[in-house]
Design a protein around this motif. Structure first.
Motif, short mmCIF file in Angstrom:
data_model
loop_
_atom_site.label_atom_id
_atom_site.label_comp_id
_atom_site.label_asym_id
_atom_site.label_seq_id
_atom_site.Cartn_x
_atom_site.Cartn_y
_atom_site.Cartn_z
N LYS A 136 0.84 -1.21 0.00
CA LYS A 136 0.00 0.00 0.00
C LYS A 136 0.88 1.26 0.00
O LYS A 136 0.56 2.24 -0.66
CB LYS A 136 -0.94 0.00 1.21
CG LYS A 136 -2.04 -1.03 1.04
CD LYS A 136 -3.05 -0.95 2.17
CE LYS A 136 -4.11 -2.03 1.96
NZ LYS A 136 -4.82 -2.36 3.21
N ARG A 179 2.18 1.85 -3.42
CA ARG A 179 1.15 2.46 -4.28
C ARG A 179 1.06 3.96 -4.04
O ARG A 179 0.97 4.75 -4.97
CB ARG A 179 -0.21 1.80 -4.00
CG ARG A 179 -1.33 2.43 -4.80
CD ARG A 179 -2.65 1.78 -4.52
NE ARG A 179 -2.82 0.56 -5.29
CZ ARG A 179 -3.81 -0.32 -5.09
NH1 ARG A 179 -4.69 -0.10 -4.12
NH2 ARG A 179 -3.92 -1.39 -5.84
N ASP A 227 0.79 -15.52 -3.70
CA ASP A 227 0.72 -14.06 -3.57
C ASP A 227 0.72 -13.34 -4.91
O ASP A 227 0.66 -12.10 -4.95
CB ASP A 227 1.94 -13.54 -2.78
CG ASP A 227 1.99 -14.09 -1.37
OD1 ASP A 227 0.91 -14.38 -0.83
OD2 ASP A 227 3.10 -14.23 -0.84
N GLY A 237 -1.36 -12.89 -7.38
CA GLY A 237 -2.51 -12.03 -7.69
C GLY A 237 -2.49 -10.75 -6.84
O GLY A 237 -2.70 -9.65 -7.35
N LEU A 238 -2.17 -10.91 -5.57
CA LEU A 238 -2.13 -9.77 -4.66
C LEU A 238 -1.04 -8.78 -5.06
O LEU A 238 -1.28 -7.58 -5.20
CB LEU A 238 -1.87 -10.28 -3.22
CG LEU A 238 -1.59 -9.20 -2.19
CD1 LEU A 238 -2.84 -8.40 -1.87
CD2 LEU A 238 -1.00 -9.80 -0.90
N ALA A 263 0.39 -8.42 -7.90
CA ALA A 263 0.10 -7.83 -9.23
C ALA A 263 -0.87 -6.65 -9.14
O ALA A 263 -0.89 -5.79 -10.01
CB ALA A 263 -0.44 -8.90 -10.17
N GLU A 264 -1.67 -6.60 -8.05
CA GLU A 264 -2.58 -5.46 -7.90
C GLU A 264 -1.82 -4.18 -7.61
O GLU A 264 -2.31 -3.09 -7.86
CB GLU A 264 -3.53 -5.71 -6.71
CG GLU A 264 -4.67 -6.65 -7.01
CD GLU A 264 -5.50 -6.88 -5.75
OE1 GLU A 264 -5.69 -5.93 -4.95
OE2 GLU A 264 -5.93 -8.04 -5.55
N TYR A 265 -0.62 -4.31 -7.06
CA TYR A 265 0.15 -3.12 -6.66
C TYR A 265 1.39 -2.87 -7.51
O TYR A 265 1.86 -1.75 -7.60
CB TYR A 265 0.60 -3.29 -5.19
CG TYR A 265 -0.55 -3.33 -4.22
CD1 TYR A 265 -1.00 -2.17 -3.59
CD2 TYR A 265 -1.19 -4.54 -3.92
CE1 TYR A 265 -2.05 -2.21 -2.69
CE2 TYR A 265 -2.25 -4.58 -3.03
CZ TYR A 265 -2.68 -3.42 -2.41
OH TYR A 265 -3.73 -3.46 -1.53
N ASP A 293 4.02 -2.78 -10.81
CA ASP A 293 4.09 -2.67 -12.27
C ASP A 293 5.02 -3.73 -12.81
O ASP A 293 4.89 -4.16 -13.95
CB ASP A 293 4.61 -1.28 -12.66
CG ASP A 293 3.65 -0.20 -12.19
OD1 ASP A 293 2.56 -0.10 -12.77
OD2 ASP A 293 3.97 0.52 -11.21
N CYS A 348 0.33 -14.24 -15.50
CA CYS A 348 0.14 -12.90 -14.92
C CYS A 348 0.32 -11.84 -16.02
O CYS A 348 1.12 -12.01 -16.92
CB CYS A 348 1.18 -12.74 -13.83
SG CYS A 348 1.33 -11.12 -13.12
N GLU A 349 -0.42 -10.77 -15.92
CA GLU A 349 -0.35 -9.77 -17.00
C GLU A 349 0.76 -8.74 -16.78
O GLU A 349 0.99 -7.88 -17.62
CB GLU A 349 -1.73 -9.10 -17.21
CG GLU A 349 -2.14 -8.09 -16.18
CD GLU A 349 -2.64 -8.70 -14.86
OE1 GLU A 349 -3.18 -7.91 -14.06
OE2 GLU A 349 -2.49 -9.92 -14.58
N ARG A 350 1.47 -8.84 -15.67
CA ARG A 350 2.53 -7.86 -15.37
C ARG A 350 3.90 -8.35 -15.86
O ARG A 350 4.18 -9.56 -15.79
CB ARG A 350 2.65 -7.67 -13.85
CG ARG A 350 1.42 -7.11 -13.24
CD ARG A 350 1.50 -5.60 -13.18
NE ARG A 350 0.30 -5.09 -12.55
CZ ARG A 350 -0.62 -4.38 -13.19
NH1 ARG A 350 -0.48 -4.09 -14.46
NH2 ARG A 350 -1.67 -3.95 -12.56
#
Ligand code: PEP
Ligand code: MN
Length: 345
Positions: free
Chosen positions: A149, A152, A171, A173-174, A176-178, A180, A201-203
């Motif tokens: 966090k 971010r 972890d 998915g988690l 990857a939310e934060y 790049d 994963c898309e990152r």
């Protein structure tokens, strides 16, 4: 094997080729390109018969066997460079990319102060571990989600892209939310469950070389991610373990040009973990630029003496600023040789 389609082959023609490849017992792993589609296939089958059959199809330009054990990451698969696009800049292109920040995210004040400073000095990516792989279970293990966090927040304040380590497939998915860019640490280079998860994963992924891994093993690990569907992998030389004890690891600097001969993926150097000593970091940064790395990953801390991890190898902010000024001339030469290299292709 790799099958290059003729320019502007139709969807139906591409599907017919895929069908034929499958009939020979191969699996399709990648279809690439905008105006020219390149199909990658792996598996066990009668390769000669398959290649002949494919080349007889009018929509096929060329079908070739790739001799390297790593297929999609090999130069045989793609002669040009893989360029990874992040928020407003590219890794692997004509810009030398600096990634910098603390080993671990420790507090809002620490990460913000570092982010603002490294951004002003010219870094494009902020590093900071929220999940930390530590040799001792009694050492600081990272702030985990709280750390993510804070990263971010730092991105929102500075516009820097974020790179942070992911230690487990659970972890992915988690993180990857934060993040790049997802960092795979040296200790996890052969965590195959993690590599497979990152393939989905898309990152983009930064894959560090394991401390006792060969270049071939590093490329095989990258192959897991690319074959799994994620073409955006950056390789990182961070030093390997040898009998030498004067430095934390031994930087295999020649790994950079070796990798450049073998793969189209971007390659960066981490001089902090390679040396373990802040006084040696600027020299190794200059070396990385000189051997044609695509960027650097450097540890920087507002007060390294108080850092919870890797303080001895972390640059003070002023040292980082000074190093960035000194690197300018080297980066200018780097750019000239990149442009010349592109013109020669
Ligand atoms: C790090 O980047 O802080 C780190 C733990 O690196 P490595 O995996 O190269 O040891
Ligand atoms: Mn570190």
């Amino acid at each position: 094997m790799i099958v290059s389609m003729k320019r502007y082959a139709t969807k139906a023609e591409i599907e017919a080729v895929c069908e034929r490849i499958r009939d020979f017992g191969y699996k399709i792993h990648a279809i690439e390109g905008e105006e020219r589609v390149v199909i990658g296939a792996v598996g066990m089958g009668d390769v000669t018969a398959c290649l002949e059959s494919l080349e007889a199809m009018p929509c096929v330009e060329k079908a070739v066997r790739i001799s390297a054990p790593y297929k999609f990451v090999s130069k045989e698969f793609r002669a040009g460079r893989t360029i990874i696009r992040l928020n407003g800049f590219e890794i692997g292109g004509d810009e030398f990319i600096m990634m910098a920040g603390p080993c671990s995210v420790e507090s809002e004040k620490q990460i913000m102060e570092t982010a603002i400073a490294v951004s002003r000095a010219g870094a494009k990516v902020l590093r900071g571990g929220a999940f930390k792989p530590r040799t001792s279970p009694y050492d600081f293990q990272g702030m985990e989600v709280e750390g993510l966090k804070l990263l971010r927040k730092a991105r929102e304040a500075t516009g820097l892209a974020i790179i942070t380590e992911v230690m487990s497939d659970r972890d992915a998915g988690l993180v990857a939310e934060y993040a790049d860019v997802m960092q795979v640490g040296a200790r996890n280079m052969q965590n195959f469950a993690l590599l497979k998860a990152l393939g989905r994963c898309e990152r983009p992924v930064l894959l560090k070389r394991g401390m006792s891994s060969t270049i071939k093993e590093l490329l095989m690990s990258a192959e897991y991610i690319v074959a799994g569907g994620n073409a955006n992998v950056i390789l990182c030389e961070r030093g390997i373990r040898t009998y030498e004890t004067a430095t934390r690891n031994t930087c295999d600097i020649v790994a950079v040009p070796v990798l450049k001969e073998l793969t189209h993926l971007p390659v960066i150097v981490d001089p902090s973990h390679a040396t373990g000593k802040r006084s040696l970091v600027p020299a190794l940064c200059r070396a990385a630029v000189a051997v044609g790395a695509d960027g650097l990953l450097v540890e920087v801390h507002p007060c390294p003496e108080k850092a919870v991890s890797d303080g001895a190898q972390s640059l003070h902010i002023e040292e980082f600023e000074c190093m960035m000024r000194e690197l300018k001339g080297y980066i200018r030469l780097w750019k000239e040789s990149r442009v010349a290299e592109a013109a020669a292709v």
